[in-house]
Enzyme design. Structure first.
Site, PDB file in Angstrom:
ATOM      1  N   THR A  75       0.565  -1.122   0.060  1.00 38.38           N
ATOM      2  CA  THR A  75       0.260  -0.059  -0.083  1.00 38.38           C
ATOM      3  C   THR A  75       0.899   1.024   0.205  1.00 38.38           C
ATOM      4  O   THR A  75       1.930   1.482  -0.223  1.00 38.38           O
ATOM      5  CB  THR A  75      -0.846   0.016   0.865  1.00 38.38           C
ATOM      6  OG1 THR A  75      -1.720   1.275   1.054  1.00 38.38           O
ATOM      7  CG2 THR A  75      -0.092  -0.377   2.735  1.00 38.38           C
ATOM      8  N   LYS A  79       3.722   1.969  -3.783  1.00 31.84           N
ATOM      9  CA  LYS A  79       3.293   1.448  -4.951  1.00 31.84           C
ATOM     10  C   LYS A  79       4.577   1.673  -6.558  1.00 31.84           C
ATOM     11  O   LYS A  79       4.332   0.698  -7.343  1.00 31.84           O
ATOM     12  CB  LYS A  79       2.009   1.892  -5.063  1.00 31.84           C
ATOM     13  CG  LYS A  79       0.597   0.893  -4.255  1.00 31.84           C
ATOM     14  CD  LYS A  79      -0.195   1.481  -4.980  1.00 31.84           C
ATOM     15  CE  LYS A  79      -1.474   0.608  -3.149  1.00 31.84           C
ATOM     16  NZ  LYS A  79      -2.799   1.269  -3.743  1.00 31.84           N
TER      17      LYS A  79
END
Length: 328
Positions: A75, A79
């Site tokens: 997360t 990313k």
């Protein structure tokens, strides 16, 4: 979830900063339980940007003792930042410019090759498909996919709006194109700008319209709200409360046009608190709105499959997720 006394042989997990709020452990543990993977474990780690390289090195390291690390759910803020540090990147993740999944591919107990994948796109597509009053009549991203007859899949010309311009917004570009969007507008907050979304759109061969949005300024909120009200598909990629200033303007804009367009659907990636100001305004105006937890569920299903080699039934995962949300 059933508690097993079997020794742990395989371990996956989620990384982010912050990470304490993540519900990925709930989803993956429920999947392991339903698949009978009693020797799998899934953990949560708060990893600051400065620690990302170390965590990836640990994942790739040869197995000396203890459980084999198989992969990571990823997360924010990692990313995009992690892509250059991986050995390989799946074409979709490369095109989007963001990965939310890393799989450690190893032979025996030796060092692993780390490959990045993007399941956020699938999560958005399935969340919107489940929510849409009338699903699209065509399938395919327009990036070389074909329909059942082998012909190149076209686009239906749906109007779409993405609120935000970060990694999730880049995934939304691919998802909305998969769902037939022919006109896409990205409303980027002034401090971030539309640069990342424009770069991703260029890689995808998309022409997009951008709006520089100044949240809280009435004229700017109204400009974005008008675009949202006139859209067939809307995806808000912003964190909790970041889009709250659009709630009232969107409600007014939908009222002015006499309600939402037929078949309009939206996804707000926030899952708590729910409904958001924006989600409530869209729903009251006749838009079918998917909550963020639905995307979270649908992105986790292929993620589990990539890490374990087995595709889980989403229903036990859904039940576990909804129970966890209700307890918060």
């Amino acid at each position: 979830m059933t508690v097993s006394s079997a020794p742990v042989r395989f371990r996956a997990g989620v990384i982010g900063h912050p990470a304490a709020h993540s519900l990925s452990p709930v989803l993956h543990r429920a999947a392991y339980d339903s698949l009978g993977l009693t020797d799998w474990e899934y953990d949560l780690r708060d990893v600051e940007p400065s620690g990302l390289a170390r965590v990836l090195a640990e994942l790739a390291a040869p197995v000396s003792e203890g459980p084999v690390r198989t992969g990571l759910s990823v997360t924010m803020p990692h990313k995009q930042a992690m892509l250059p540090q991986l050995d390989a990147v799946d074409p979709l993740a490369s095109m989007v410019g963001a990965a939310n999944t890393v799989v450690a591919q190893r032979s025996g107990r030796g060092p692993a090759l780390l490959t990045g994948f993007n399941t956020d796109v699938a999560g958005m597509v399935e969340a919107l498909r489940e929510t849409m009053p009338e699903p699209p009549t065509v399938a395919g991203t327009g990036f070389g996919h074909t329909d059942e007859q082998g012909a190149s899949a076209g686009r239906t010309g749906r109007r779409a709006v993405i609120i935000g311009s970060g990694a999730t917004a880049c995934s939304a570009l691919a998802a909305l194109t998969e769902l037939g969007a022919g006109e896409i507008t990205v409303a980027a907050r002034r401090h971030a700008g539309p640069g990342r979304a424009m770069t991703a759109a260029h890689r995808m061969g998309l022409d997009i319209t951008t709006i520089t949005w100044r949240p809280g300024e009435a004229a700017s909120d109204d400009e974005v709200a008008d675009a949202v009200a006139d859209a067939d598909l809307v995806v808000s990629t912003l964190p909790s409360h970041a889009a709250d200033s659009l709630g009232t303007p969107v409600a007014r804009a939908l009222e002015r046009r006499g309600g939402a367009r037929a078949g309009a659907a939206a996804l707000d990636v926030v899952y708590a608190p729910w409904p958001t100001e924006l989600g409530a305004a869209l729903s009251a105006g006749g838009v079918a709105v998917a909550p963020g937890w639905l995307m979270l569920l649908h992105q986790a299903v292929p993620q589990v499959a990539l890490m374990t080699g087995r595709r889980p039934d989403p229903d036990p995962m859904r039940d576990a997720l909804l129970s966890a949300i209700a307890e918060r």
